[in-house]
Design a protein around this motif. Sequence first.
Motif, PDB file in Angstrom:
ATOM      1  N   SER A  58       0.855  -1.195   0.000  1.00  0.00           N
ATOM      2  CA  SER A  58       0.000   0.000   0.000  1.00  0.00           C
ATOM      3  C   SER A  58       0.887   1.239   0.000  1.00  0.00           C
ATOM      4  N   HIS A 196      -4.928  -9.401   0.367  1.00  0.00           N
ATOM      5  CA  HIS A 196      -6.222  -9.320  -0.308  1.00  0.00           C
ATOM      6  C   HIS A 196      -7.361  -9.225   0.709  1.00  0.00           C
ATOM      7  N   GLN A 197      -7.200  -9.863   1.859  1.00  0.00           N
ATOM      8  CA  GLN A 197      -8.239  -9.843   2.885  1.00  0.00           C
ATOM      9  C   GLN A 197      -8.330  -8.491   3.594  1.00  0.00           C
ATOM     10  N   ARG A 199      -7.176  -5.576   2.262  1.00  0.00           N
ATOM     11  CA  ARG A 199      -7.174  -4.466   1.308  1.00  0.00           C
ATOM     12  C   ARG A 199      -8.407  -3.572   1.407  1.00  0.00           C
ATOM     13  N   PRO A 200      -9.636  -4.124   1.503  1.00  0.00           N
ATOM     14  CA  PRO A 200     -10.805  -3.232   1.596  1.00  0.00           C
ATOM     15  C   PRO A 200     -10.786  -2.338   2.826  1.00  0.00           C
ATOM     16  N   ILE A 201     -10.223  -2.845   3.917  1.00  0.00           N
ATOM     17  CA  ILE A 201     -10.133  -2.044   5.136  1.00  0.00           C
ATOM     18  C   ILE A 201      -9.135  -0.920   4.956  1.00  0.00           C
ATOM     19  N   ALA A 203      -8.179   0.361   2.199  1.00  0.00           N
ATOM     20  CA  ALA A 203      -8.685   1.291   1.189  1.00  0.00           C
ATOM     21  C   ALA A 203      -9.625   2.333   1.780  1.00  0.00           C
ATOM     22  N   SER A 204     -10.162   2.061   2.966  1.00  0.00           N
ATOM     23  CA  SER A 204     -11.060   3.017   3.597  1.00  0.00           C
ATOM     24  C   SER A 204     -10.337   4.268   4.066  1.00  0.00           C
TER      25      SER A 204
END
Length: 209
Positions: A58, A196-197, A199-201, A203-204
Amino acid sequence: MLSFGAMLSILLATAAATRSENAAWQAKVNEFGQFQGHADIVMFGDSLTASGHWQEMSPRLSIINRGISGERVDSALLRLDQITVARPRLVFMMLGVNDIRRSISPDDVAASYGKIINRLADVDRIFVQTTLLTSDVVHNAAIKRLNSALAARCSQAANCRFLDLNTALSRDGRLRPEFTTDGIHLNGDGYRAWEHQIRPIIASISTPR
């Protein structure tokens, strides 16, 4: 039965290994103390965390890695200032496998973990990641009990979220062989699956470095 000399040799070798582990831990803590600063995210844990290239995953966010090889929950409690001094928005934690491998009770490990969570009450969000399963079924039975206890502990803190990684990284109750080098530690594919698990967090958080 081992002779007295053989037993003494084993005890001395164990003591030497313990001293070496303590010296390596102290050296790493000292290193972290020399490099302090703000970060959006702190990755905190043992060798599984320490070996991850989190900043490269990131690059637009400030991420510091505060993993130490061989770390146990009780010794992690002694260095929480490495988290708080960074004033992070998110903290991802993974600990416990080294305690389980030393036959520490899952309930005792979870109790110490709870102390960490309590002392990080001022952090915006803490993500307690499941202690990863291994290739050892005996260890995995204890790890599963630990993870159940951690989920319960985390649910008691307003800023804590329990994050299941084992569903993605394990199969048939064991760490997936294509993700590991030795049944405990991860290879590149394993770290990519982990990333990958979360990443959405991550990205917030939209604010770049």
